[in-house]
Scaffold this motif. Structure first.
Motif, PDB file in Angstrom:
ATOM      1  N   HIS A  42      -2.502  -6.831 -15.697  1.00 31.61           N
ATOM      2  CA  HIS A  42      -2.166  -6.810 -14.267  1.00 31.61           C
ATOM      3  C   HIS A  42      -0.915  -5.948 -14.087  1.00 31.61           C
ATOM      4  N   ARG A  43      -0.413  -5.898 -12.873  1.00 29.44           N
ATOM      5  CA  ARG A  43       0.674  -4.965 -12.587  1.00 29.44           C
ATOM      6  C   ARG A  43       1.955  -5.241 -13.386  1.00 29.44           C
ATOM      7  N   GLU A  44       2.180  -6.491 -13.741  1.00 31.05           N
ATOM      8  CA  GLU A  44       3.424  -6.825 -14.442  1.00 31.05           C
ATOM      9  C   GLU A  44       3.433  -6.382 -15.907  1.00 31.05           C
ATOM     10  N   ASN A  45       2.224  -6.252 -16.514  1.00 22.29           N
ATOM     11  CA  ASN A  45       2.222  -5.891 -17.942  1.00 22.29           C
ATOM     12  C   ASN A  45       1.443  -4.617 -18.260  1.00 22.29           C
ATOM     13  N   LEU A 105      -2.284  -6.778  -8.545  1.00 18.43           N
ATOM     14  CA  LEU A 105      -3.194  -5.631  -8.544  1.00 18.43           C
ATOM     15  C   LEU A 105      -2.432  -4.317  -8.765  1.00 18.43           C
ATOM     16  N   PRO A 106      -2.714  -3.621  -9.873  1.00 28.36           N
ATOM     17  CA  PRO A 106      -2.051  -2.338 -10.123  1.00 28.36           C
ATOM     18  C   PRO A 106      -2.643  -1.222  -9.257  1.00 28.36           C
ATOM     19  N   THR A 107      -2.000  -0.086  -9.265  1.00 27.96           N
ATOM     20  CA  THR A 107      -2.539   1.065  -8.536  1.00 27.96           C
ATOM     21  C   THR A 107      -3.619   1.725  -9.400  1.00 27.96           C
ATOM     22  N   ASP A 133     -12.925  -4.240 -11.400  1.00 25.50           N
ATOM     23  CA  ASP A 133     -14.010  -3.797 -10.505  1.00 25.50           C
ATOM     24  C   ASP A 133     -13.537  -3.290  -9.146  1.00 25.50           C
ATOM     25  N   PHE A 134     -12.284  -3.539  -8.782  1.00 25.42           N
ATOM     26  CA  PHE A 134     -11.795  -2.994  -7.503  1.00 25.42           C
ATOM     27  C   PHE A 134     -11.766  -1.459  -7.539  1.00 25.42           C
ATOM     28  N   TYR A 135     -11.743  -0.905  -8.742  1.00 22.77           N
ATOM     29  CA  TYR A 135     -11.719   0.565  -8.847  1.00 22.77           C
ATOM     30  C   TYR A 135     -13.054   1.153  -9.305  1.00 22.77           C
ATOM     31  N   GLU A 136     -14.101   0.371  -9.168  1.00 25.40           N
ATOM     32  CA  GLU A 136     -15.457   0.860  -9.467  1.00 25.40           C
ATOM     33  C   GLU A 136     -16.166   1.038  -8.121  1.00 25.40           C
ATOM     34  N   ASP A 137     -17.282   1.794  -8.101  1.00 23.66           N
ATOM     35  CA  ASP A 137     -18.004   1.828  -6.832  1.00 23.66           C
ATOM     36  C   ASP A 137     -19.344   1.092  -6.886  1.00 23.66           C
ATOM     37  N   ALA A 155      -7.172  -4.225   0.324  1.00 21.60           N
ATOM     38  CA  ALA A 155      -6.500  -5.047  -0.696  1.00 21.60           C
ATOM     39  C   ALA A 155      -5.610  -4.176  -1.582  1.00 21.60           C
ATOM     40  N   ILE A 156      -6.132  -3.007  -1.951  1.00 23.01           N
ATOM     41  CA  ILE A 156      -5.358  -2.072  -2.786  1.00 23.01           C
ATOM     42  C   ILE A 156      -4.108  -1.609  -2.043  1.00 23.01           C
ATOM     43  N   ASP A 157      -4.288  -1.260  -0.763  1.00 21.23           N
ATOM     44  CA  ASP A 157      -3.150  -0.797   0.049  1.00 21.23           C
ATOM     45  C   ASP A 157      -2.108  -1.897   0.227  1.00 21.23           C
ATOM     46  N   SER A 158      -2.587  -3.099   0.460  1.00 21.04           N
ATOM     47  CA  SER A 158      -1.686  -4.222   0.671  1.00 21.04           C
ATOM     48  C   SER A 158      -0.848  -4.500  -0.581  1.00 21.04           C
ATOM     49  N   ALA A 159      -1.497  -4.419  -1.751  1.00 23.52           N
ATOM     50  CA  ALA A 159      -0.777  -4.647  -3.003  1.00 23.52           C
ATOM     51  C   ALA A 159       0.255  -3.536  -3.236  1.00 23.52           C
TER      52      ALA A 159
END
Lengths: 375, 90
Positions: free
Chosen positions: A160-163, A201-203, A233-237, A347-351
């Motif tokens: 995740h974003r922290e690691n 959620l990372p970029t 999966d947030f970065y898959e289509d 969700a990506i933008d919000s993170a």
């Protein structure tokens, strides 16, 4: 029970036994339900033995002892022995917390096949912060002991974003610890992870960079350490083929005896999941409403119904459809064909916005107090 | 990594080979995964007990199934098995 008995059902192959929701760790992406604190009762040893026997008879062969922290159950060696006698391949999915050399030997003698140890990061400071417990050194000792006693070892690191910036160090740590498999599990946003999504959620750039490092390492350690990369999966289509299809392969039993088609399905409304105290595994698997609801392709709405990829991904994940669109019958919004696909970018933008904010909100750690607040 | 024809071949200590009554076939079990085997693959792996090398496995199976010329097929399968970590050689 409701629903029809479909003779074409494939039998369960994978049984996930969530022995308890109790856990000394407080990981903010825990896959347990956010309202876990309200489920206080746990199955007895005899109940678990009956479940194992019935599922094995149907054809289940892979068995995960999970939780919470399964080591908190005093009857774990007894259950492991019962599983071995039945011919299961038993996987202990543990934080390592509370695992002593004596216990590792005892479980080996009882017939445990494999131990999966989770580590939260490659440094003590970050590991202990994410776990909410001082545990890093102990986990590394446990990893050494697991190998010393001849188990195959999977090291599992949730990313995740922290690691995510520690990817290279995580890979080196896994190799140094002698892991046979390294599972790099990009966070799936259910339960606690859903509640903490803005912070976890990372970029896309972070994902791509980390994946490149992991892929390059895969070649370096070929033949020595296998790397499983769970895609974000947030970065898959296209969505994941969740659970290999609903009610085809996986059976989860929650600590209180509720049978679930996947470990997150408790979040879905009106599923009426049956309890093993009331029904046999065979009745649950073949006849219950919950296990038949999303079996096959008949339940689908558009755009899934007429989609030529529906037999490949089964419309994706029902829990994700529910969490992100409010309707569990919708296409998984990860799919670019979904009319709700924009929620993923939101969700990506919000993170990303939260990551840059001066007053970044704090992580909600998984513990009973927060569970009661969130339920 | 290729199979050394002179050394004995042993099934991996990190995997388990097991007959499954429900599926009526042999399977290989390993952490969180399994592979279903066809009959000939299972027959080969059952002989990988650390006492036989490639030629010995071939001759034993040729005798058992009263046939000949199995060397290429068995050797190709064992290469796959080695690559997947199912077998080991010291």
């Amino acid at each position: 029970m409701a629903g029809s008995n479909k003779i074409s059902n494939t039998p369960p192959r994978w049984l996930l036994a969530e022995l308890t929701y109790a856990c000394p760790l407080q990981c903010p992406y825990c896959a347990n339900p956010v309202d876990y604190a309200k489920y206080q009762t746990e199955l007895s040893t005899e109940d678990w033995k009956r479940v194992l026997t019935q599922a094995r008879k149907m054809g289940a062969v892979q068995l995960g002892f999970s939780g919470g922290e399964p080591l908190t159950r005093k009857d774990l060696p007894e259950l492991v022995k019962h599983a071995r006698d039945l011919g299961y391949y038993s996987n202990l999915i543990t934080s390592g917390y509370g695992l002593t050399e004596e216990k590792i030997i005892q479980l080996k003698e009882a017939g445990l096949d494999h131990i999966q140890v989770s580590i939260q990061a490659s440094t003590q400071e970050l590991n202990d912060h994410i776990a909410g417990t001082t545990s890093f050194q102990h986990k590394k000792e446990v990893a050494h002991l697991v190998k010393k006693h001849g188990y195959p070892m999977v090291l599992c690191v949730v990313i995740h974003r922290e690691n995510i910036h520690q990817m290279a160090q995580i890979l080196e740590m896994a190799e140094e610890l002698g892991a046979d498999y390294l599972e790099l599990a990009n966070t799936q946003y259910y339960g606690w992870a859903h509640a903490n999504r803005d912070l976890l959620l990372p970029t896309k750039e972070q994902f791509e960079q980390a994946e490149q490092i992991a892929q390059a390492y895969k070649e370096k350690v070929a033949g020595k350490m296998k790397i499983y990369y769970v895609v974000p999966d947030f970065y898959e289509d296209r969505p994941k083929a969740c659970m290999n299809g609903w009610g085809t392969t996986f059976l989860t039993i929650a600590p209180d005896g509720v049978a679930l088609p996947c470990h997150s399905a408790r979040e879905l409304p009106g599923l009426d999941c049956p309890n093993i105290k009331d029904y046999s595994i065979e009745e649950i698997w073949n006849e219950s409403k919950a296990f038949n609801l999303f079996r096959g392709l008949e339940w689908m709405k558009e755009p899934c119904r007429s989609c030529d990829e529906k037999e490949k991904d089964f419309g994706g994940c029902r829990c994700q459809a529910y969490l992100l669109t409010g309707d569990m019958y919708n296409a998984d919004p990860v799919c670019s064909k979904s009319p709700d696909h924009a929620v993923i970018q939101q969700a990506i933008d919000s993170a990303a916005k939260n990551a840059l904010a001066a007053d970044e909100k704090p992580l909600i750690f998984r513990n009973s107090k927060n569970s009661r607040l969130l339920s | 990594m290729t199979v050394n024809p002179d050394k004995p071949i042993k099934f991996s200590s990190l995997h388990r080979l097991q007959w499954e009554e429900a599926q009526q076939k042999y399977i290989i079990l390993y952490p969180e995964g399994m592979v279903e085997l066809n009959q000939s693959s299972a027959e080969i792996l059952k002989l990988c007990d650390g006492s036989r090398n490639l030629a010995q496995i071939v001759s034993e199976l040729e005798l058992k199934f009263a046939t000949s010329g199995l060397t290429n097929d068995i050797s190709a399968f064992l290469e796959v098995a080695l690559k997947n970590g199912w077998i080991q050689q010291n």
